[in-house]
Design a protein around this motif. Structure first.
Motif, PDB file in Angstrom:
ATOM      1  N   GLY A  88      63.421 136.945  37.012  1.00 36.12           N
ATOM      2  CA  GLY A  88      64.382 136.630  38.069  1.00 36.12           C
ATOM      3  C   GLY A  88      64.934 135.226  37.971  1.00 36.12           C
ATOM      4  N   GLU A  89      64.821 134.523  39.059  1.00 36.01           N
ATOM      5  CA  GLU A  89      65.393 133.192  39.159  1.00 36.01           C
ATOM      6  C   GLU A  89      64.851 132.255  38.075  1.00 36.01           C
ATOM      7  OE1 GLU A  89      66.136 130.854  43.159  1.00 36.01           O
ATOM      8  OE2 GLU A  89      64.175 130.411  42.331  1.00 36.01           O
ATOM      9  N   LEU A  91      63.997 132.939  35.103  1.00 36.06           N
ATOM     10  CA  LEU A  91      64.683 133.225  33.847  1.00 36.06           C
ATOM     11  C   LEU A  91      65.974 132.427  33.728  1.00 36.06           C
ATOM     12  CD1 LEU A  91      64.746 137.049  33.159  1.00 36.06           C
ATOM     13  CD2 LEU A  91      64.303 135.242  31.549  1.00 36.06           C
ATOM     14  N   PHE A  92      66.759 132.454  34.818  1.00 29.52           N
ATOM     15  CA  PHE A  92      68.048 131.776  34.777  1.00 29.52           C
ATOM     16  C   PHE A  92      67.863 130.265  34.696  1.00 29.52           C
ATOM     17  CE2 PHE A  92      68.875 135.859  36.829  1.00 29.52           C
ATOM     18  CZ  PHE A  92      69.737 136.363  35.885  1.00 29.52           C
ATOM     19  N   PHE A  95      67.181 129.394  31.085  1.00 29.85           N
ATOM     20  CA  PHE A  95      68.379 129.295  30.240  1.00 29.85           C
ATOM     21  C   PHE A  95      69.029 127.926  30.397  1.00 29.85           C
ATOM     22  CE2 PHE A  95      68.599 134.079  30.668  1.00 29.85           C
ATOM     23  CZ  PHE A  95      68.271 134.305  29.347  1.00 29.85           C
ATOM     24  N   THR A 230      75.814 127.537  30.782  1.00 36.39           N
ATOM     25  CA  THR A 230      74.891 128.226  31.686  1.00 36.39           C
ATOM     26  C   THR A 230      75.289 127.996  33.137  1.00 36.39           C
ATOM     27  OG1 THR A 230      73.420 126.365  31.375  1.00 36.39           O
ATOM     28  CG2 THR A 230      72.777 128.394  30.368  1.00 36.39           C
TER      29      THR A 230
ATOM     30  N   LEU B 113      73.809 139.649  28.900  1.00 47.01           N
ATOM     31  CA  LEU B 113      73.970 138.314  29.443  1.00 47.01           C
ATOM     32  C   LEU B 113      73.468 137.279  28.432  1.00 47.01           C
ATOM     33  CD1 LEU B 113      74.649 137.300  32.416  1.00 47.01           C
ATOM     34  CD2 LEU B 113      72.242 136.718  32.468  1.00 47.01           C
ATOM     35  N   SER B 114      74.257 136.263  28.176  1.00 44.50           N
ATOM     36  CA  SER B 114      73.804 135.212  27.275  1.00 44.50           C
ATOM     37  C   SER B 114      74.397 133.892  27.759  1.00 44.50           C
ATOM     38  CB  SER B 114      74.241 135.540  25.848  1.00 44.50           C
ATOM     39  OG  SER B 114      73.765 134.567  24.971  1.00 44.50           O
ATOM     40  N   PRO B 115      73.757 133.298  28.768  1.00 41.46           N
ATOM     41  CA  PRO B 115      74.343 132.122  29.423  1.00 41.46           C
ATOM     42  C   PRO B 115      74.682 131.002  28.444  1.00 41.46           C
ATOM     43  CG  PRO B 115      72.429 132.877  30.636  1.00 41.46           C
ATOM     44  CD  PRO B 115      72.458 133.649  29.361  1.00 41.46           C
ATOM     45  N   LEU B 116      73.852 130.822  27.400  1.00 39.28           N
ATOM     46  CA  LEU B 116      74.104 129.726  26.475  1.00 39.28           C
ATOM     47  C   LEU B 116      75.361 129.939  25.642  1.00 39.28           C
ATOM     48  CD1 LEU B 116      71.015 129.214  27.165  1.00 39.28           C
ATOM     49  CD2 LEU B 116      71.003 127.929  25.069  1.00 39.28           C
ATOM     50  N   ASP B 117      75.769 131.203  25.515  1.00 37.31           N
ATOM     51  CA  ASP B 117      77.002 131.476  24.780  1.00 37.31           C
ATOM     52  C   ASP B 117      78.163 131.701  25.732  1.00 37.31           C
ATOM     53  OD1 ASP B 117      75.705 131.499  22.212  1.00 37.31           O
ATOM     54  OD2 ASP B 117      74.811 133.394  22.824  1.00 37.31           O
ATOM     55  N   GLY B 118      77.918 131.451  27.005  1.00 39.94           N
ATOM     56  CA  GLY B 118      78.989 131.612  27.992  1.00 39.94           C
ATOM     57  C   GLY B 118      79.296 133.062  28.338  1.00 39.94           C
ATOM     58  N   VAL B 149      64.476 139.003  26.466  1.00 40.99           N
ATOM     59  CA  VAL B 149      64.623 138.116  27.610  1.00 40.99           C
ATOM     60  C   VAL B 149      66.021 138.246  28.223  1.00 40.99           C
ATOM     61  CG1 VAL B 149      64.822 135.696  28.237  1.00 40.99           C
ATOM     62  CG2 VAL B 149      62.827 136.482  27.002  1.00 40.99           C
ATOM     63  N   ASP B 152      66.407 141.562  30.041  1.00 41.39           N
ATOM     64  CA  ASP B 152      65.720 141.518  31.336  1.00 41.39           C
ATOM     65  C   ASP B 152      66.552 140.767  32.368  1.00 41.39           C
ATOM     66  OD1 ASP B 152      63.575 142.944  30.493  1.00 41.39           O
ATOM     67  OD2 ASP B 152      62.214 141.236  30.288  1.00 41.39           O
ATOM     68  N   ALA B 153      67.162 139.657  31.934  1.00 38.58           N
ATOM     69  CA  ALA B 153      67.992 138.884  32.852  1.00 38.58           C
ATOM     70  C   ALA B 153      69.170 139.730  33.314  1.00 38.58           C
ATOM     71  CB  ALA B 153      68.480 137.607  32.173  1.00 38.58           C
ATOM     72  N   HIS B 156      68.059 142.237  35.781  1.00 36.87           N
ATOM     73  CA  HIS B 156      67.766 141.598  37.063  1.00 36.87           C
ATOM     74  C   HIS B 156      69.027 141.475  37.924  1.00 36.87           C
ATOM     75  CE1 HIS B 156      65.387 139.082  39.739  1.00 36.87           C
ATOM     76  NE2 HIS B 156      66.465 138.320  39.858  1.00 36.87           N
TER      77      HIS B 156
END
Lengths: 244, 211
Positions: A88-89, A91-92, A95, A230, B113-118, B149, B152-153, B156
């Motif tokens: 959940g939180e 994890l974010f 990142f 992120t 989802l891949s926040p580091l790659d936007g 990972v 899973d994100a 979520h």
């Protein structure tokens, strides 16, 4: 000219992975004694590769590699207990930590204090401690580990110590200076909150909020124009109903 | 590397290398095969590529690849309307279809989802998915994103969105594969399998009891 470097069972974490060639990956690791390094994990995208399950972000690992020059080849990876499971939180938040590390740490600069504060923060996040506080403590220690002090010891103009009741103006890369008691604005902080941050206490909501505001200003200076991806992704995530 | 090839041949070999798993050597073999032994095949391939890349787009409801407005899974009347399975790629849809264990609708994220790659919710088409949560009568969302990972994100966020719309969500189970022996399974998978263990239903049959 460059010598072959062989490293055995170095503690490290996966920060980021991207596909490389057909079945391999390029993985950025944070290691204890070699800093941030990029290694090729050959064949790690094949389904049967047991390595794939191990090579996930945030899991604590022992890594072995061979390297000649910039890019090395991962030869072995195994889980280093205890296993860290973020959900959940957390994890974010994880990142976000990873991007911060990749953006601000130079490649190949050994920095054991940063490794330590990263693993501390991950274990805080996996133990479901207050995310916001855990992130602020990480940012504070990370900046200190990189050699960027905040200058929260004394007034840069008068040289006096911070008093809890005072109000201060904070300028990144400079420090703090006393202001009128009526002063207000995005760069004005109370002495109490500054001391709480400096001493890594952050034990009430007020001071955590102030710390976030202050550290955000500092990080912006070092991150430069390009925003963290992120952060914009997480904003979008929170807009969709996840609590920040 | 293009020494000795005529310009057109070099160009073809170069172009073939955009395929996954095809390097210089296999590209050369393919090019020679098409030109020497199968000109008809080469023309058919060229036509098919041209047509498909010009016309195949995404299904308006589930983002599956199709040249129609809606894909066959969305048009079909024989599927369970109340079930929606969210997957990462079109290949995942076909894999689940082949398993034969699912008969609801799909939604394809085209990534994770891949926040580091936007890559965030917007890039994954979650606006469209939200619309379906709102309009369609869905009783359960099956989250079949990959077990990583990032997967899973993604799951979520999807679960949170579903909850907001009062829809039940479930995550596909993970753990020991069929035919797997515990001894050879990595620690991470094994610990997940143990955490996600489930109650065993025992139903004794009269026939084998003594009475």
């Amino acid at each position: 000219m460059t010598d072959k470097e062989t490293v055995q069972l170095e503690p490290g974490f996966v920060l980021h992975q991207r596909p490389y060639r057909n079945t391999s990956q390029l993985i950025d690791f944070l290691t204890k004694n070699y800093g941030v390094i990029t290694l090729v994990a050959q064949g790690s995208r094949r389904l049967q590769a047991g390595q794939r399950a191990v090579l996930q972000p945030f899991s604590s690992l022992y890594l072995s590699w061979v390297r000649r020059g910039e890019l090395g080849r991962l030869t072995h990876a195994e889980v280093k207990p205890p296993t860290i499971v973020l959900s959940g939180e957390g994890l974010f938040a994880g990142f976000y930590l990873n991007e911060l590390l990749l953006r601000l740490m130079g490649r190949g600069d050994p920095n054991p204090p940063v490794y330590l504060c990263y693993s501390l923060c991950l274990s805080d996040l996996s133990n479901l401690l207050d995310t916001s506080r855990a992130l602020r403590l990480f940012e504070l220690r990370f900046l200190a580990g990189l050699g960027y002090g905040l200058g929260l010891e004394q007034d840069i103009e008068t040289g006096e110590l911070i008093c809890p009741g005072g109000r201060y103006r904070f300028k990144p890369e400079h420090g703090i200076s006393i202001e009128k008691a009526s002063a207000n604005g995005p760069d004005i902080f109370t002495g109490r909150d500054l001391i709480s941050l400096r001493e890594e206490r952050l034990d009430d909501e007020e001071s955590v909020k102030a710390a976030k505001r202050l550290l955000k200003r500092v990080l912006r200076v070092y991150l430069g124009e390009r925003p963290l991806s992120t952060r914009s992704v997480l904003k979008d995530v929170y807009r969709r109903g996840l609590e920040p | 590397m293009s020494e000795g090839y005529s310009p057109l041949l070099a160009h073809l070999i170069q172009a073939l290398q955009c395929l996954p798993g095809v390097g210089a050597k296999s590209a050369q073999r393919m090019a020679f095969h098409l030109l020497n032994k199968d000109r008809d095949g080469a023309l058919r391939l060229a036509l098919a590529l041209e047509e498909a890349s010009a016309r195949v787009g995404h299904c308006e409801r589930c983002r599956m690849l199709t040249e129609e407005a809606h894909c066959i899974f969305c048009i079909s009347k024989r599927r369970d309307e109340g079930l929606l399975c969210v997957v990462e790629t079109p290949a995942d849809v076909l894999a689940i279809e082949q398993s034969g264990a699912y008969s609801g609708r799909y939604f394809v994220l085209m990534g994770h989802l891949s926040p580091l790659d936007g890559i965030g919710p917007k890039e994954l088409g979650l606006d469209l998915l939200e619309e379906r949560f709102r309009v369609d009568e869905i009783s359960e969302v099956v989250l079949a994103t990959s077990v990583t990972v990032e997967g899973d994100a993604t799951a979520h966020i999807l679960a949170t969105m579903a909850q907001k719309h009062g829809i039940r969500s479930s995550r596909i189970a993970y753990g020991i594969p069929m035919g797997g022996e515990l001894e050879f399974i990595d620690g991470g998978t094994l610990s997940r399998a143990l955490i996600g263990r489930r109650k065993m239903e025992v139903d004794f049959n009269e026939e084998f009891s003594n009475r």
